[in-house]
Enzyme design. Sequence first.
Site, PDB file in Angstrom:
ATOM      1  CG  HIS A   1       4.144  -1.443  -2.649  1.00 49.02           C
ATOM      2  ND1 HIS A   1       5.453  -1.480  -2.231  1.00 49.02           N
ATOM      3  CD2 HIS A   1       4.127  -0.657  -3.753  1.00 49.02           C
ATOM      4  CE1 HIS A   1       6.198  -0.748  -3.043  1.00 49.02           C
ATOM      5  NE2 HIS A   1       5.423  -0.233  -3.968  1.00 49.02           N
TER       6      HIS A   1
ATOM      7  CE1 TYR B   1       9.799  -3.169  -1.506  1.00 49.37           C
ATOM      8  CE2 TYR B   1       8.462  -5.106  -1.045  1.00 49.37           C
ATOM      9  CZ  TYR B   1       8.601  -3.734  -1.095  1.00 49.37           C
ATOM     10  OH  TYR B   1       7.556  -2.914  -0.755  1.00 49.37           O
TER      11      TYR B   1
ATOM     12  CD  GLU C   1       4.833  -3.441   0.921  1.00 49.41           C
ATOM     13  OE1 GLU C   1       5.274  -4.556   0.559  1.00 49.41           O
ATOM     14  OE2 GLU C   1       5.286  -2.364   0.486  1.00 49.41           O
TER      15      GLU C   1
ATOM     16  CD  GLN D   1      -4.217   1.332  -6.924  1.00 56.88           C
ATOM     17  OE1 GLN D   1      -3.804   2.234  -7.643  1.00 56.88           O
ATOM     18  NE2 GLN D   1      -3.738   0.108  -6.981  1.00 56.88           N
TER      19      GLN D   1
ATOM     20  CG  PHE E   1      -7.626   9.852  -7.061  1.00 55.14           C
ATOM     21  CD1 PHE E   1      -7.566   9.253  -5.808  1.00 55.14           C
ATOM     22  CD2 PHE E   1      -8.827  10.381  -7.476  1.00 55.14           C
ATOM     23  CE1 PHE E   1      -8.683   9.213  -4.985  1.00 55.14           C
ATOM     24  CE2 PHE E   1      -9.955  10.332  -6.671  1.00 55.14           C
ATOM     25  CZ  PHE E   1      -9.878   9.751  -5.419  1.00 55.14           C
TER      26      PHE E   1
END
Length: 398
Positions: free
Chosen positions: A88, A98, A140, A207, A389
Amino acid sequence: MLSEKSTATVRATLPAVGAAIGDITELFYAKLFAAHPELIRDLFNRGNQNAGLQKQALAGSIAAFATHLVDRPDTRPDVMLGRIAHKHASLGVTREQYAVVHEHLFAAIAEILGDAVTPEVAEAWDEVYWLMAGALIAIEERLYAEQGVLAGDVWREWTVGARVEETADCATFHLTPADGAPAPGFKPGQYVSVQVELADGARQIRQYSLSSAPGSPVRSITVKRVHGPAAAGPDGEVSNHLHARVATGDTLRVSAPYGDLVLRDSAAPVILASAGIGCTPMLSMLQHLAETAHAAPVTVLHADRSPADHALRADHRALTHKLPDARAHFWYEAAAGPEDREGRLDLTGVPVAAGTTAYLCGPLPFMRAAREQLIAKGVAPADIVYEVFGPDLWLASA
């Protein structure tokens, strides 16, 4: 900790919710994207959504979190929460999002379960959701603070200083900050998010592990072009864009580094096991071990289709040779030379030192097989860490 009243309700309704959680998450995403089309355009991975992988991961994580609250009320599943929070943070997710998720998730629960969702049931599962959301938000925000950025403000422009074709389907992009400022550090094994604008205007994010050494002024990502039919899904939108359209001198929007598959600060023996493009975080770890003259045994394990498909193969061997006590073992579907092995990874005859910490990255079947073999050789389960991944279907189903 879940309240006593809610614990009893969640325990009683968990089988019904668990049985329906796949339908709930499918309807949740439909409602979410209908109300907020910008999320599927610019945040969520459209490939994973089309393949159903993100739905499976969300369903599994909610069910796993609720089960943990009921079965082990005095602990928290920090491994699962930490992995989700790192992902996140790399996407720039914020506290406010959220509440949006809550609105559409609970609308989906009510619609799928109907009259079974009494006020008491809704209250109990609402408590589950906000316990999970609150834990993720806290992690986070700590991750953002550690990077010295405001919550969600993780993006920075980077220039492609060089592009290297590693294999027919893998290219390495060497990046430097476009503003000329020093590149911030990262931990060996971490990844960054890369956001690109596609032909239809969508700004998709993926990513990629950093394959360079943490102290290098240049960051490197090695990107494998995803061919959809071979992966039982659509072609990779971002990987194909990077291969086809990004050249030396171009700029990329790249996030701060995140990820919890990082080398432990330890003098213990190390195993770095990978398959396919899973070698990229291992290369960063291997470079760090070489630069710090890690004295304990290091065992490098890699499986691939062929030497020609093995991205960074020469670096894999060269870095292994820099260490005082290291060995590399490569397996290929078709072996190419006396140093290579044919077939799947097989640890028979591969010595494993006592007290080894093992790091795994690759397809789930590979990592499951490697983990079983490592445990059989005496590696403690707590000392085997991994990176997936894509959506973490292994963790969600554990």
